[in-house]
Every structure is written in structure tokens, then in C-alpha cells.
Design an enzyme around this catalytic site. Structure first.
Site, PDB file in Angstrom:
ATOM      1  N   LEU A  92     -21.299   6.052  19.209  1.00  0.00           N
ATOM      2  CA  LEU A  92     -20.927   5.473  17.923  1.00  0.00           C
ATOM      3  C   LEU A  92     -20.477   4.020  18.044  1.00  0.00           C
ATOM      4  O   LEU A  92     -20.989   3.131  17.350  1.00  0.00           O
ATOM      5  CB  LEU A  92     -19.823   6.316  17.284  1.00  0.00           C
ATOM      6  CG  LEU A  92     -19.287   5.821  15.937  1.00  0.00           C
ATOM      7  CD1 LEU A  92     -20.370   5.821  14.883  1.00  0.00           C
ATOM      8  CD2 LEU A  92     -18.099   6.679  15.501  1.00  0.00           C
ATOM      9  N   GLU A 112     -27.212   3.659  27.330  1.00  0.00           N
ATOM     10  CA  GLU A 112     -26.571   4.929  26.987  1.00  0.00           C
ATOM     11  C   GLU A 112     -27.021   6.031  27.940  1.00  0.00           C
ATOM     12  O   GLU A 112     -28.218   6.220  28.170  1.00  0.00           O
ATOM     13  CB  GLU A 112     -26.897   5.315  25.550  1.00  0.00           C
ATOM     14  CG  GLU A 112     -26.547   6.741  25.142  1.00  0.00           C
ATOM     15  CD  GLU A 112     -25.082   7.084  25.376  1.00  0.00           C
ATOM     16  OE1 GLU A 112     -24.797   8.249  25.722  1.00  0.00           O
ATOM     17  OE2 GLU A 112     -24.218   6.187  25.213  1.00  0.00           O
ATOM     18  N   TYR A 153      -6.585  22.100   7.726  1.00  0.00           N
ATOM     19  CA  TYR A 153      -5.775  22.465   8.891  1.00  0.00           C
ATOM     20  C   TYR A 153      -5.406  23.937   8.801  1.00  0.00           C
ATOM     21  O   TYR A 153      -5.102  24.451   7.714  1.00  0.00           O
ATOM     22  CB  TYR A 153      -4.504  21.621   8.955  1.00  0.00           C
ATOM     23  CG  TYR A 153      -4.742  20.197   9.383  1.00  0.00           C
ATOM     24  CD1 TYR A 153      -4.718  19.841  10.734  1.00  0.00           C
ATOM     25  CD2 TYR A 153      -5.002  19.201   8.454  1.00  0.00           C
ATOM     26  CE1 TYR A 153      -4.940  18.532  11.133  1.00  0.00           C
ATOM     27  CE2 TYR A 153      -5.228  17.896   8.835  1.00  0.00           C
ATOM     28  CZ  TYR A 153      -5.197  17.565  10.178  1.00  0.00           C
ATOM     29  OH  TYR A 153      -5.430  16.271  10.575  1.00  0.00           O
TER      30      TYR A 153
END
Length: 567
Positions: free
Chosen positions: A30, A50, A233
Site C-alpha cells: 500500500l 515488491e 468491536y
């Protein structure tokens, strides 16, 4: 079969090729991919290396904040990202805590992801998985000329007085090549090999959980009960973690940070986790064992909060997780890395074009490391308060507002002219103070409604109030002398201010002006209490440009601004 002789092996190997670029980026996920995109957009020759064979395959959901969306807007892909986000996730959801998805609601942290924030930016917050976002970044980066090399590692690098020499190796073929660049950006993640080679230590709270993300398929629509939820959560006696679901609510992930008693939990969740146990945990978090759950994959990761001692070593700059690692609470990690890249890109570009001295690059660490420390601590505070109260609050920063973290951080460096601003504040309160992000105001240019942020870059931008024409003339002369590009916009002449909001947002009177850097941060401002004569106005702007291009080490903090105050 006898071993091959050296001469036979040599016949099977390709000759080592040599390449040159301006900037080599180690790591192309990213942050590294965005670094390559921003550099290519600025006209910098960049090679991005990468390790993986392509872009992200795990659908890790990334919360993209307004500042990051502003950056994506500047390179022409904001709307594309928004469209893909809308296809994948419901927009404007809540962030809340439950004991299970089917059970009790315990707390609401954010009622609506974009509620009450649309006035501060032309953009909005979105969720999009990295597996969808990275291909968009890749496409735009390649379109702009970035050289992206997947399945490739930087196996060695050295630096000298004039550049970096790096050896690259393709994972599949074993072919090696040598790249010579002026600088290198280490965006190779939390376990950065480049950072380790440079001997740069990480300090902070360390690792506090061996967490795991469980990717699964299940129809959770009945359990959502029509609620628009972005992040859920889960806190109960069995586990602490969080959910994220994709449209059409038949797939998602559960990140688990701790198991067992909340007061003395088991924090090594990943080790030995079986598919059967993962399915049990998903059922507990859902609050129902009647839902059919298919486990697709499990990805272990460390929850940690640490920042590198240094963000630079000679010609190597750290960005993203190689510079700072933080828990995902608040969604700050990837955004902070993208902001690192944005800070670096314009500085590299101006130095390479001869519009700035290399001393400008010294301001990267001065500006970005304090932001990295503050944001990492804020992510840790959210982790403690939302997921792990057992860690205690000793040494924990109070939780600041999300906007303070995302848009309200301020820079203090030799490239900022004026008194040191607060480290962070609500962006509505900055009012164009030097060191803060330029405020967003809707204006009209040639009949088109644009943000003041759309006027900024790729060079400097002077924004002048209605009677600030003397600053415009001064900027034209000073820019010509300095060899630094300055775009000039005067209210009432080049742009219209239909809402009469510009002066108040930028803290300017009718004769004031602000000089904005290519990254959209205010570098200098004259509140405009009186008109300067032409000579003093030009010298004031010239001194500000010298500071912002690394060509002035004296008077950069007080010189230009103090002249304006004396007017």
C-alpha cells in the site's frame, strides 16, 4: 546426476543488467505503491520493488481518511476509489462495540463515519480493502510511468556520497540486476530488512498481542438487523477483537486480539489456531452457532506500537510500517504511511528539478517523525480503551479527536516560516497557520466549483485576499528570481469566494496572503493588517521561498513572518 560445473551454471544464468532511476522504493504494498505513484505523478523516475508476485490478495479492509482521499484526488483517482468502495462496503456506517453481533450493544465510538466532517474537506472517509485499492494504485502508477517489479527483492544495497547501489533478485528466475539511484525509500514493512541493515531501532510499547485475522463466509444479514455498521468491536469473556463485513453481507473477517478472562487474557491467539477453533470463535463473536460459517483463511499478525529512532540514514528514507507500526484501531496505519510518501514526493521532485536544495530533504524527519509518534500513540490509546483495558492507562496519551489525528497534525521545520504551531488540533482551528494543512474552502474558478486544495501543487501556491494584489506582484517577481514555480490566485480576480469564507478560514484580512507548499501545507502567511511596499513584500516572499526550498538556514523560522508582522 553429477552437479553442474560453474561454467554450466553460468550458461543458465542471465547476464546482470544495470538500471538507473532517481528513487528506488523497496516494498510495493500500500505505502510503497503509493510512493511510486506520487513520485511518477511528480515526474520522478522511480522503480518500485515488491517481494510478492502481485498486489494484495487478502481483503484487509482499510479505512481511508480524508487526508488520504485528498492525496488520491490530487492524482486523479479519488472518484474511482469512492466508486469501488461503494460497491464493496455500505457507506457512512457506525463504529461500535457489542458483546456479540446478535447480542448487546456496549458502546458507540462513531455514530456515522462521515457525520460532522464534510465541511473540512472536499472528500469523505471510505472503506476499501487493500485487495481492491492496490490494483487501482498500480494501474495509475504504471499509467504515469512508474517501473513496478513484483516477485523481486532488494537483496543488498550500499550508499555513497552520490547515490544508492542496490542488487535486485527475481524470486522465480533468480536473475539479478543492479539499480543505481539517487535515493531509496524503505517501505518494506514492519520487519523492514532495510531498516535492520541500517541499524535503526524501533521503540515504544512493543508487541502486545500475537493476533490473527480470520477470513470467513457466512450470511450475517439477519444478525445485523438493518444496522449500518462499519467496524464492530466484540468484547466478551471468550474473545476481544473486531468484525468487518462486505456487501452483500455474506463474507467478512474477524480480527482476534485476546482470548479468555479480560483481566488476564491469552494474547497469543495465532499459535496453534486450527480451522475448527477459528470457526468456534466466529460463532461466539456472532452470538449464534446456527449460522453456517466457512473459514477461508487465517492470517497471523503482531499488534504493536513502535516508532523508528530515525526516519533517515543518509540517502535512505523510512516510510510506512518500516518507520512506525501501530494497531489498526482508528484506521491510522496505512494512512500515515501514505502521508509520509506525500511529504517525500514533492521534496524529491523539486530537488531533482533544481528548484530546491538537497537540504530540503532534511525536513522530512523533522516533520514526519513527530506525526508518527503522535499517531502511533493515538492508535495505542484506542487499542487500550476499546479492546485491552488490562494494559492500563499509565503512560497512555488521552484519546484525541479523530480529525485532530487525521487532518490536524502540524509541521515544525526549517521549511515552515513562523512560530511553532501546536502539535495537533482540530483543523477548523488552524486558520491557515504556517505548518498546518491549508484549510478547505469552496471557491469558483472560471465558473467551476473547486476546493482551495485543488489549487495547490505541483509547485507553490499563493492564495491572496481580495485586496492582496501587492503580494501577487511580489510573488511573481520573487518566484522568477528563485527559480521556483508559484501559482497565484487572488480572490475577486482569479477565483471567486461566493460564501465569503476564504478570509476567515485562512486567518486573513482583506490584504493578507498565504503561501502553500506543493503538499498542501501552509509554509508562510501574512495576516494582512497593512499593505507592504513592493520591495519589502518581494523580499518577504523571496525569504519564504528560500526557506521552503532548503536554501535558507537563517531566518527561516522568523524572517519572513516577522517582516509581515511588523507591517
Amino acid at each position: 546426476m553429477p552437479p553442474e560445473q560453474p561454467s554450466q551454471i553460468a550458461q543458465h544464468q542471465s547476464p546482470i543488467t544495470h538500471h538507473r532511476c532517481d528513487v528506488l522504493v523497496a516494498g510495493g504494498s500500500l505505502v510503497g505503491m503509493t510512493t511510486g505513484l506520487l513520485l511518477a505523478h511528480a515526474g520522478v523516475r522511480v522503480i518500485v520493488v515488491e517481494h510478492h508476485r502481485g498486489t494484495a490478495i487478502h481483503p484487509r479492509a482499510a479505512q481511508i481518511n480524508q487526508r488520504t482521499m485528498e492525496i488520491l484526488r490530487s492524482v486523479g483517482i479519488e472518484q474511482i476509489v469512492r466508486d469501488r468502495s461503494g460497491e464493496q462496503f455500505v457507506q457512512d456506517g457506525a463504529i461500535m462495540a457489542v458483546d456479540s453481533l446478535a447480542g448487546r450493544e456496549l458502546a458507540h465510538f462513531v455514530a456515522n463515519l462521515n457525520e460532522g466532517i464534510r465541511d473540512v474537506s472536499p472528500t469523505e472517509r471510505v472503506f476499501i480493502s487493500q485487495s481492491l485499492l492496490e490494483p487501482l494504485l498500480r494501474s495509475r502508477a504504471e499509467e504515469l510511468g512508474a517501473d513496478l517489479r513484483f516477485a523481486t527483492d532488494v537483496v543488498a544495497f550500499t550508499q555513497d556520497a552520490t547515490g544508492i547501489t542496490a542488487t535486485l533478485r527475481h524470486r522465480d528466475t533468480g536473475d539479478e540486476s543492479v539499480v543505481r539511484s539517487q535515493w531509496m525509500v524503505a517501505a518494506d514493512g514492519a520487519h523492514s530488512r532495510a531498516r535492520e541493515q541500517l541499524g535503526i531501532a524501533m521503540r515504544g510499547h512493543g508487541t502486545f498481542s500475537r493476533s490473527v485475522t480470520i477470513y470467513f463466509r457466512a450470511d450475517v444479514t439477519p444478525l445485523l438487523r438493518g444496522r449500518n455498521l462499519s467496524v464492530i468491536y466484540v468484547n466478551n469473556p471468550t474473545l476481544r477483537g473486531f468484525f468487518r463485513f462486505e456487501k452483500p453481507f455474506d463474507s467478512g473477517f474477524l480480527a482476534v486480539n485476546a482470548l479468555g478472562e479480560p483481566g488476564s487474557p491469552i494474547t497469543d491467539v495465532a499459535t496453534g489456531l486450527t480451522e475448527e477453533r477459528a470457526r468456534e470463535l466466529v460463532h461466539v463473536a456472532l452470538g449464534s452457532d446456527q449460522v453456517e460459517v466457512t473459514i477461508e483463511s487465517m492470517m497471523p499478525w503482531n499488534a504493536a506500537a513502535d516508532v523508528a529512532d530515525r526516519f533517515r540514514d543518509g540517502r535512505v528514507f523510512l516510510a510506512g510500517d518500516s518507520a512506525h507500526v501501530m494497531p489498526p484501531n482508528g484506521g491510522f496505519g496505512g494512512n500515515t504511511g501514505i502521508h509520509d510518501a506525500h511529504n517525500l514526493a514533492w521534496k524529491f521532485a523539486m530537488v531533482l528539478r533544481g528548484e530546491a536544495d538537497a537540504a530540503l530533504l532534511d525536513t522530512y524527519e523533522a516533520e514526519r517523525r513527530p506525526v508518527g509518534v503522535f499517531t502511533t500513540e493515538q492508535a495505542y490509546s484506542r487499542y487500550v480503551t476499546r479492546t485491552a483495558p488490562y494494559l492500563g492507562t499509565d503512560g497512555m496519551q488521552p484519546v484525541a479527536g479523530d480529525l485532530d489525528v487525521e487532518l490536524g497534525y502540524a509541521y515544525d521545520s526549517a521549511a515552515i516560516c513562523g512560530a511553532s504551531p501546536p502539535g495537533h488540533e482540530n483543523p477548523r482551528d488552524s486558520r491557515g497557520r504556517p505548518g498546518t494543512r491549508a484549510p478547505h474552502v469552496w471557491v469558483e474558478r472560471r465558473g467551476e466549483r473547486v476546493s482551495t486544495l485543488d489549487l495547490c501543487g505541483p509547485g507553490f501556491t499563493l492564495l491572496a485576499a481580495r485586496d492582496g494584489g501587492n503580494w501577487c506582484a511580489a510573488a511573481r517577481h520573487a518566484a522568477s528570481q528563485a527559480g521556483a514555480p508559484v501559482a497565484i490566485y487572488q480572490v475577486g480576480q482569479d477565483v471567486d469566494d461566493p460564501d465569503h469564507a476564504f478570509g476567515g478560514a485562512y486567518g486573513l484580512g482583506e490584504v493578507g496572503a498565504a503561501l502553500v507548499r506543493p503538499d498542501g501545507f501552509v509554509g508562510w502567511r501574512s495576516p494582512g493588517t497593512a499593505v507592504l511596499d513592493a520591495g519589502r513584500a518581494e523580499e518577504t516572499i523571496a525569504a519564504a521561498l528560500r526557506a521552503m526550498t532548503g536554501r535558507s538556514h537563517t531566518g527561516a523560522r522568523g524572517g519572513p513572518e516577522s517582516v509581515a508582522r511588523r507591517a
